[in-house]
Scaffold this active site. Structure first.
Site, PDB file in Angstrom:
ATOM      1  N   ARG A  82       0.857  -1.186   0.000  1.00 46.77           N
ATOM      2  CA  ARG A  82       0.000   0.000   0.000  1.00 46.77           C
ATOM      3  C   ARG A  82       0.893   1.236   0.000  1.00 46.77           C
ATOM      4  NH1 ARG A  82      -2.320   2.667   5.115  1.00 46.77           N
ATOM      5  NH2 ARG A  82      -2.721   4.670   4.121  1.00 46.77           N
ATOM      6  N   HIS A 126      -2.133  11.231   1.071  1.00 47.89           N
ATOM      7  CA  HIS A 126      -1.612  10.906   2.413  1.00 47.89           C
ATOM      8  C   HIS A 126      -0.965  12.168   2.985  1.00 47.89           C
ATOM      9  CE1 HIS A 126      -0.188   7.392   5.067  1.00 47.89           C
ATOM     10  NE2 HIS A 126       0.131   8.491   5.686  1.00 47.89           N
ATOM     11  N   GLU A 171      -6.565   8.549   6.336  1.00 48.13           N
ATOM     12  CA  GLU A 171      -6.856   9.248   7.600  1.00 48.13           C
ATOM     13  C   GLU A 171      -7.312  10.701   7.392  1.00 48.13           C
ATOM     14  OE1 GLU A 171      -3.496   8.709  10.189  1.00 48.13           O
ATOM     15  OE2 GLU A 171      -3.805   6.558  10.215  1.00 48.13           O
ATOM     16  N   ASN A 298      -6.822   1.780  10.316  1.00 51.89           N
ATOM     17  CA  ASN A 298      -5.465   2.001  10.837  1.00 51.89           C
ATOM     18  C   ASN A 298      -5.556   1.988  12.358  1.00 51.89           C
ATOM     19  OD1 ASN A 298      -4.830   2.375   8.189  1.00 51.89           O
ATOM     20  ND2 ASN A 298      -4.246   4.524   8.359  1.00 51.89           N
ATOM     21  N   TYR A 300      -3.499   1.688  16.092  1.00 53.32           N
ATOM     22  CA  TYR A 300      -2.238   1.733  16.846  1.00 53.32           C
ATOM     23  C   TYR A 300      -2.449   1.566  18.330  1.00 53.32           C
ATOM     24  CZ  TYR A 300      -0.015   3.052  12.554  1.00 53.32           C
ATOM     25  OH  TYR A 300       0.447   3.029  11.261  1.00 53.32           O
ATOM     26  N   GLU A 369      -3.139  -0.343   8.505  1.00 54.49           N
ATOM     27  CA  GLU A 369      -1.941   0.076   9.243  1.00 54.49           C
ATOM     28  C   GLU A 369      -1.992  -0.471  10.663  1.00 54.49           C
ATOM     29  OE1 GLU A 369      -0.881   4.217   9.433  1.00 54.49           O
ATOM     30  OE2 GLU A 369      -1.365   4.508   7.308  1.00 54.49           O
TER      31      GLU A 369
HETATM   32  C1  GCO Z   1      -0.654   7.844  10.361  1.00 54.77           C
HETATM   33  C2  GCO Z   1      -0.121   7.682   9.050  1.00 54.77           C
HETATM   34  C3  GCO Z   1       1.302   7.208   8.965  1.00 54.77           C
HETATM   35  C4  GCO Z   1       2.119   7.250  10.242  1.00 54.77           C
HETATM   36  C5  GCO Z   1       1.899   6.006  11.072  1.00 54.77           C
HETATM   37  C6  GCO Z   1       2.669   6.081  12.381  1.00 54.77           C
HETATM   38  O1  GCO Z   1      -1.413   6.972  10.783  1.00 54.77           O
HETATM   39  O2  GCO Z   1      -0.365   8.880  10.941  1.00 54.77           O
HETATM   40  O3  GCO Z   1      -0.918   6.897   8.203  1.00 54.77           O
HETATM   41  O4  GCO Z   1       1.783   8.136   8.034  1.00 54.77           O
HETATM   42  O5  GCO Z   1       3.487   7.327   9.919  1.00 54.77           O
HETATM   43  O6  GCO Z   1       0.571   5.873  11.380  1.00 54.77           O
HETATM   44  O7  GCO Z   1       2.282   7.214  13.072  1.00 54.77           O
END
Ligand code: GCO
Length: 464
Positions: A82, A126, A171, A298, A300, A369
């Site tokens: 991607r 992006h 995002e 995405n 985290y 992500e």
């Molecule tokens: C985001 C973006 C990425 C970042 C990754 C780590 O989620 O901010 O898609 O560009 O680099 O997530 O922060």
């Protein structure tokens, strides 16, 4: 002695395993071959915005090293990659003149990927808006949404004979809120009404671009979007904190999920939204936005929210609980990816399963992500023993599998990221790659996590 029975976690053979990256974070060549300046080029060249005054001018030089990098992807056994396309490499001022050299690069990249049997997942945006369009108002201005659709048409016309999967935005919430709300991202504006206007126009541009891509596609294509989504938990069981978490969830998650999957917007739940909605949302906008073949998630970390009247709109602030494990940027919370997938499935996708009304077909869902920034380094023998990333991968992929066991039709997982790269305002201080990059020599070294990920892909599973 506690016996922890290990178990084998197996994925379907057709499950898509990939890595994600973004143009500004990996390409470099910021002003080569006719490319115009984006807001990130302007932002990083303005002192004070980026840690250690670092820039993406060269970053990991993917523009020149893409063949080596695609060979790396092949050696990792990736099914898909991607990547994002730099709008100003294709249209240097955002509209009008098409820079054929810019399109030629993406032609070469797509052909290289296909030569190695790696599926290209192309993301049109992006964060890197053309500076020329920002000078005319940027995303808070409705016209930008239409310029984006024209850009989508130009790229789709050139690549859609080979690219079958398109993401319009990465995002949009971060583009709007970090770019125009708190100013941590380019263009560094702190104007909350502008941020809400930007978010609506970004979502509208998704719908307009989807139409443009499909109209010019030379084969059946899937059009999706990737969203940054976090489960939101209250800092305590007090009503104030529970209400704060609900407001934070509305702004962070529902502000994109509701328009894209329900055709409604929750922003009128806030005074700012009621103020803006009338002039901002035009008849037909919500119908245009509600189109999705693929929802990219995405993930985290989670968000823990505490009531705090000092904070505008949500009257809530993110807090960081004691006693939890943290990475370089966030709390590590693997169960959050399960919680998120279950919420999306139960609140948004399953109700669409019947596919009743037109445009409400249930989209596919993928993790687009997921990753962890840890301060990796080369050991004496040239290895990068990133056990923490391997543990993070195991814990999070096991939770994805748990959601699949509960019926969520997850079709793929993209790791963030292929290589260490430029982490926006953090500069190069946060390493996310399965591949270590020596930023001085550009030497790439596959980390232990990269070797682990390859075995997972080759064996369609792992011992947990
Ligand atoms: C985001 C973006 C990425 C970042 C990754 C780590 O989620 O901010 O898609 O560009 O680099 O997530 O922060």
């Amino acid at each position: 002695m506690e016996l922890t029975l290990s178990k084998y976690i197996a994925f379907p053979k057709e499950f898509v395993w990939g890595c994600a990256a973004a143009a500004y974070q990996v390409e470099g060549a910021w002003n080569e071959d006719g490319k115009g300046p984006s807001i990130w080029d302007t932002f990083v060249h303005t002192p004070g915005h980026i840690a250690n005054s670092e820039t993406g001018d060269v970053t990991v030089d993917h523009y020149h090293r893409y063949q080596e990098d695609v060979a790396l992807m092949k050696s990792l056994s990736l099914d898909a990659y991607r990547f994002s396309i730099s709008w100003t490499r294709v249209l240097p001022t955002g509209t009008g003149h098409v820079n054929q050299s810019g399109l030629d690069f993406y032609d070469r990249l797509v052909d290289e990927l296909l030569k190695h049997e790696i599926e290209p997942y192309a993301c049109l945006f992006h964060y890197d808006l053309p500076q020329a369009l920002q000078d005319q108002g940027g995303w808070p201005k409705r016209e930008t949404a239409f310029a984006f659709a024209d850009y989508a048409h130009v790229v789709s016309e050139r690549l859609s004979d080979r690219v079958k999967v398109w993401m319009t935005h990465n995002e949009p919430w971060v583009t709007a809120m970090a770019g125009y709300g708190d100013g941590e991202h380019a263009p560094g504006i702190k104007d909350i009404p502008a941020a809400f206007k930007a978010l609506h126009h970004l979502l509208l541009s998704h719908g307009l671009a989807a139409e443009a891509i499909r109209a010019s596609a030379r084969q059946p294509v899937k059009v999706g979007i990737t969203l940054n989504l976090n489960p939101v938990h209250p800092a305590s069981e007090s009503k104030k904190d529970r209400d704060a978490a609900s407001r934070m969830d509305t702004v962070l998650n529902r502000s994109t999920l509701d328009p894209l999957l329900k055709g409604t917007t929750p922003i009128q739940e806030f005074a700012i939204g009621r103020l803006l909605a009338g002039s901002l949302i035009k008849p037909g906008d919500m119908e245009k936005i509600r189109t999705l073949d693929l929802l990219g998630v995405n993930y985290y970390t989670r968000t823990v929210a505490k009531y705090d009247s000092k904070f505008p709109v949500v009257a809530a602030v993110q807090v960081h609980p004691e006693g939890r494990e943290y990475s370089g940027m966030w709390e590590i919370y693997p169960e959050g990816i399960y919680e998120l997938l279950m919420r999306i499935w139960n609140d948004y996708l399953r109700p669409l399963q019947a596919g009743a009304a037109p445009g409400t077909k249930m989209p596919e869902i993928m993790i687009t992500e997921n990753g962890i920034p840890v301060p990796d380094g080369l050991d004496f023998d040239g290895h990068v023993r990133d056990e923490r990333r391997i543990r993070y991968l195991k814990d999070h992929i096991a939770q994805v599998h748990h959601a699949m066991d509960e019926g969520v039709p997850v079709k793929g997982y993209f790791h963030w990221s292929l290589m260490d790269n430029f982490e926006w305002a953090w500069g190069f201080s946060q390493r996310f790659g399965l591949v270590y990059v020596d930023f001085k020599t550009q030497k790439r070294t596959i980390k232990d996590s990269g070797h682990w990920f390859t075995r997972l892909i080759q064996e369609d599973g792992f011992e947990y």
